[in-house]
Design a protein around this motif. Structure first.
Motif, PDB file in Angstrom:
ATOM      1  N   LEU A 130       0.833  -1.212   0.000  1.00 21.96           N
ATOM      2  CA  LEU A 130       0.000   0.000   0.000  1.00 21.96           C
ATOM      3  C   LEU A 130       0.864   1.257   0.000  1.00 21.96           C
ATOM      4  N   LEU A 131       1.965   1.249   0.771  1.00 25.58           N
ATOM      5  CA  LEU A 131       2.867   2.406   0.770  1.00 25.58           C
ATOM      6  C   LEU A 131       3.419   2.680  -0.627  1.00 25.58           C
ATOM      7  N   ARG A 132       3.703   1.606  -1.375  1.00 23.83           N
ATOM      8  CA  ARG A 132       4.234   1.771  -2.731  1.00 23.83           C
ATOM      9  C   ARG A 132       3.207   2.378  -3.676  1.00 23.83           C
ATOM     10  N   ARG A 133       1.943   2.354  -3.292  1.00 23.99           N
ATOM     11  CA  ARG A 133       0.879   2.903  -4.138  1.00 23.99           C
ATOM     12  C   ARG A 133       0.724   4.417  -4.005  1.00 23.99           C
ATOM     13  N   ILE A 134       1.431   5.017  -3.047  1.00 23.79           N
ATOM     14  CA  ILE A 134       1.393   6.481  -2.929  1.00 23.79           C
ATOM     15  C   ILE A 134       2.346   7.047  -3.969  1.00 23.79           C
ATOM     16  N   GLY A 135       1.822   7.784  -4.919  1.00 20.50           N
ATOM     17  CA  GLY A 135       2.645   8.311  -6.000  1.00 20.50           C
ATOM     18  C   GLY A 135       3.401   9.566  -5.600  1.00 20.50           C
ATOM     19  N   SER A 136       4.673   9.658  -5.968  1.00 24.45           N
ATOM     20  CA  SER A 136       5.441  10.891  -5.770  1.00 24.45           C
ATOM     21  C   SER A 136       5.052  11.904  -6.845  1.00 24.45           C
ATOM     22  N   GLY A 137       5.080  13.184  -6.475  1.00 24.07           N
ATOM     23  CA  GLY A 137       4.758  14.232  -7.440  1.00 24.07           C
ATOM     24  C   GLY A 137       3.324  14.191  -7.928  1.00 24.07           C
ATOM     25  N   ASP A 138       2.430  13.559  -7.156  1.00 24.85           N
ATOM     26  CA  ASP A 138       1.020  13.439  -7.533  1.00 24.85           C
ATOM     27  C   ASP A 138       0.186  14.074  -6.429  1.00 24.85           C
ATOM     28  N   TYR A 139      -0.458  15.207  -6.741  1.00 22.71           N
ATOM     29  CA  TYR A 139      -1.240  15.927  -5.745  1.00 22.71           C
ATOM     30  C   TYR A 139      -2.736  15.854  -6.040  1.00 22.71           C
ATOM     31  N   GLY A 140      -3.099  14.812  -6.824  1.00 22.28           N
ATOM     32  CA  GLY A 140      -4.512  14.562  -7.095  1.00 22.28           C
ATOM     33  C   GLY A 140      -5.232  14.103  -5.841  1.00 22.28           C
ATOM     34  N   GLU A 141      -6.550  14.238  -5.854  1.00 24.41           N
ATOM     35  CA  GLU A 141      -7.362  13.959  -4.670  1.00 24.41           C
ATOM     36  C   GLU A 141      -7.189  12.524  -4.178  1.00 24.41           C
ATOM     37  N   GLN A 142      -7.179  11.559  -5.112  1.00 20.30           N
ATOM     38  CA  GLN A 142      -7.097  10.160  -4.711  1.00 20.30           C
ATOM     39  C   GLN A 142      -5.745   9.823  -4.083  1.00 20.30           C
ATOM     40  N   ASN A 143      -4.681  10.396  -4.621  1.00 18.40           N
ATOM     41  CA  ASN A 143      -3.353  10.103  -4.071  1.00 18.40           C
ATOM     42  C   ASN A 143      -3.172  10.742  -2.703  1.00 18.40           C
ATOM     43  N   VAL A 144      -3.636  11.979  -2.546  1.00 20.44           N
ATOM     44  CA  VAL A 144      -3.569  12.646  -1.245  1.00 20.44           C
ATOM     45  C   VAL A 144      -4.423  11.882  -0.229  1.00 20.44           C
ATOM     46  N   TRP A 145      -5.581  11.376  -0.688  1.00 21.01           N
ATOM     47  CA  TRP A 145      -6.440  10.579   0.201  1.00 21.01           C
ATOM     48  C   TRP A 145      -5.715   9.329   0.688  1.00 21.01           C
ATOM     49  N   LEU A 146      -5.090   8.589  -0.235  1.00 22.60           N
ATOM     50  CA  LEU A 146      -4.410   7.353   0.148  1.00 22.60           C
ATOM     51  C   LEU A 146      -3.282   7.638   1.138  1.00 22.60           C
ATOM     52  N   CYS A 147      -2.506   8.666   0.868  1.00 23.46           N
ATOM     53  CA  CYS A 147      -1.399   9.016   1.747  1.00 23.46           C
ATOM     54  C   CYS A 147      -1.920   9.386   3.140  1.00 23.46           C
ATOM     55  N   SER A 148      -2.993  10.179   3.184  1.00 22.08           N
ATOM     56  CA  SER A 148      -3.591  10.576   4.470  1.00 22.08           C
ATOM     57  C   SER A 148      -4.118   9.369   5.224  1.00 22.08           C
ATOM     58  N   GLU A 149      -4.784   8.463   4.501  1.00 25.77           N
ATOM     59  CA  GLU A 149      -5.332   7.262   5.136  1.00 25.77           C
ATOM     60  C   GLU A 149      -4.223   6.405   5.738  1.00 25.77           C
ATOM     61  N   LEU A 150      -3.127   6.258   5.016  1.00 29.47           N
ATOM     62  CA  LEU A 150      -2.061   5.384   5.484  1.00 29.47           C
ATOM     63  C   LEU A 150      -1.286   5.994   6.657  1.00 29.47           C
ATOM     64  N   VAL A 151      -1.007   7.279   6.596  1.00 28.58           N
ATOM     65  CA  VAL A 151      -0.283   7.878   7.727  1.00 28.58           C
ATOM     66  C   VAL A 151      -1.184   7.872   8.965  1.00 28.58           C
TER      67      VAL A 151
END
Length: 453
Positions: A128-149
């Motif tokens: 799941l951590l590998r699914r957080i994209g670098s340089g991607d500030y789209g809603e879905q990527n920010v959501w995943l990063c927030s959920e995981l942290v």
């Protein structure tokens, strides 16, 4: 949430076998997923099919998730190993095809597996951590990063007790992501995410410093990009004063470099460096560029890609002797891509040379320093400006990277040069010391460096 297909339909792709097996199991066993459940103990094959059906059912429908998970609890005899392996498969192979509601369900299932300390949980969280994209500030990527942290903060105690090393993987990921997130402002959800990332990382350093240090020397490289954040100033000062020499000597495990590379990117990089011959490489490079690197902030990914290539992709002797595109050539192209952004270019070069600074032939792999050596060597005839630029950068690092430990770094770089000659990576260091294409002052500095013992 309405029950429906958890995967985005595609007309042009061959159907994924995992997706097909999950759906077929659900279709054939749907009546058995409703209470009252059978009291008969399923045989092994039936158990595997029921696990597949339950994964699909939960991804489809949040209304009955708790019923399905209770059903699973009653069936399990393998510590949830197979069920968790299915979730890993979904993350690795199918995450990009999941509809938004199914992604929410996937995170819910992950938390359930933490609650039962499932076998294979660390692999699931790392995937799941590998699914957080670098340089991607789209809603879905920010959501995943927030959920995981948030997950790592909320489940801190369980994870620390059961799989403490996964917290170091999270620390590596969020330190690296935070550096990129701090480059962007004005996105409210990103501001909230930055606060969560800082909270988690600071908690790791203050409460689990011994775990944090297991990352090794790349921990220092990541922290350098964050010293401007007030919460990290004391952490940086403490490390530099007390621990940094020991950290420099600890090589970072290759598993950390995989964390910032998505599975698709890893597949393509391994294909480029394992199958594509020089001469037919340009169209593959352009495909890679369009697929992964187009976007205003995407070039920061090059820092992670170059580190991954140097430290993880170690080709066999058969590949090295063949016409397949070498690592140094691909890295040379990546350096060209970031020339318009000097800050990123400097970070990519540091990523390329980082292991040189602390090289110890007893600990470090020659393969980690080989790409930079060959890029400098093979650029001399036609592109001497590249050789001069890289050599100047490396020698400047020796003088300025860590002034108080300059002697240690001099020994590391000199040792790397001697080892690439001893192992035959380059025929002779005289190719650098005697070349008329290399600036005289650089040759003099290099000669002085190599004379150090």
């Amino acid at each position: 949430m309405e029950k429906g297909n958890p995967f985005v339909a595609s007309l042009h792709e061959v159907e994924n076998q995992l997706e097909l097996s999950l759906r077929q199991a659900f279709v054939s066993l749907e009546p058995k997923l409703q209470p009252p459940f059978s009291l008969d103990i399923p045989d092994q094959q039936e158990f595997l099919e029921l696990c597949r059906a339950i994964v699909y059912a939960v991804l489809c429908d949040s209304n009955h998730s708790k019923t399905h998970i209770k059903h699973l609890h009653a069936l399990v005899t393998d510590g949830y190993a197979f069920f968790t392996s299915l979730l890993v498969g979904v993350v690795v192979e199918l995450y990009g095809k999941l509809v938004d509601s199914a992604k929410v369900q996937l995170l819910w299932l992950t938390k359930e597996m933490i609650g039962v300390s499932s076998v294979g949980l660390e692999e699931l969280l790392v995937s799941l951590l590998r699914r957080i994209g670098s340089g991607d500030y789209g809603e879905q990527n920010v959501w995943l990063c927030s959920e995981l942290v948030s997950l790592f903060l909320d489940k801190w105690g369980c994870l620390l007790e059961d799989i403490p090393l996964v917290l170091t993987s999270a620390l590596y990921s969020f330190l690296r992501l935070l550096a990129d997130h701090c480059r962007v402002s004005g996105i409210p959800k990103l501001e909230h995410l930055k606060r969560l990332e800082i909270k988690f990382c600071v908690k790791m350093f203050k409460e689990q410093l011994h775990l944090s240090l297991k990352i090794g020397r790349d921990l220092v490289r990541l922290l350098q990009d964050l010293v401007h954040i007030s919460e990290f100033k004391d952490i940086w000062s403490d490390l530099v004063c007390s621990e940094v020499s020991q950290i420099y000597q600890l090589k970072t495990s290759s598993r950390y470099f995989l964390l910032r590379i998505t599975p698709e990117m890893e597949t393509q990089l391994r294909f480029l460096l394992g199958n594509v011959k020089l001469g037919s490489h340009k169209r593959h490079q352009m495909w890679f560029l369009k697929k992964f690197l187009l976007g205003p902030e995407k070039e920061t990914l090059l820092v992670d890609i170059v580190r991954f290539i140097c430290c993880v992709v170690h080709p066999t002797n058969e590949i090295i002797r063949s016409e397949i595109m070498p690592r140094w050539a691909l890295i040379g192209w990546f350096l060209e891509l970031c020339k318009q952004n000097p800050q990123v270019e400097q970070r990519v070069k540091l990523s390329l040379f980082y292991d040189w600074l602390f090289f110890d032939e007893k600990v470090d792999s020659i393969m980690n320093v080989e790409p930079a050596a060959l890029l400098m060597l093979w650029s001399i005839p036609q592109y001497p400006h590249i050789t001069n630029s890289l050599l100047e950068f490396l020698l400047r690092l020796v003088d300025s990277y860590d002034i108080t430990r300059r002697d240690m770094i001099m020994r590391g770089v000199a040792s790397a040069f001697r080892e690439i000659e001893r192992k035959g990576v380059v025929p002779s260091l005289d190719m650098f010391l005697s070349s008329p294409e290399i600036a005289a002052d650089l040759k003099k500095k290099l000669a002085n460096l190599l004379s150090c013992r």
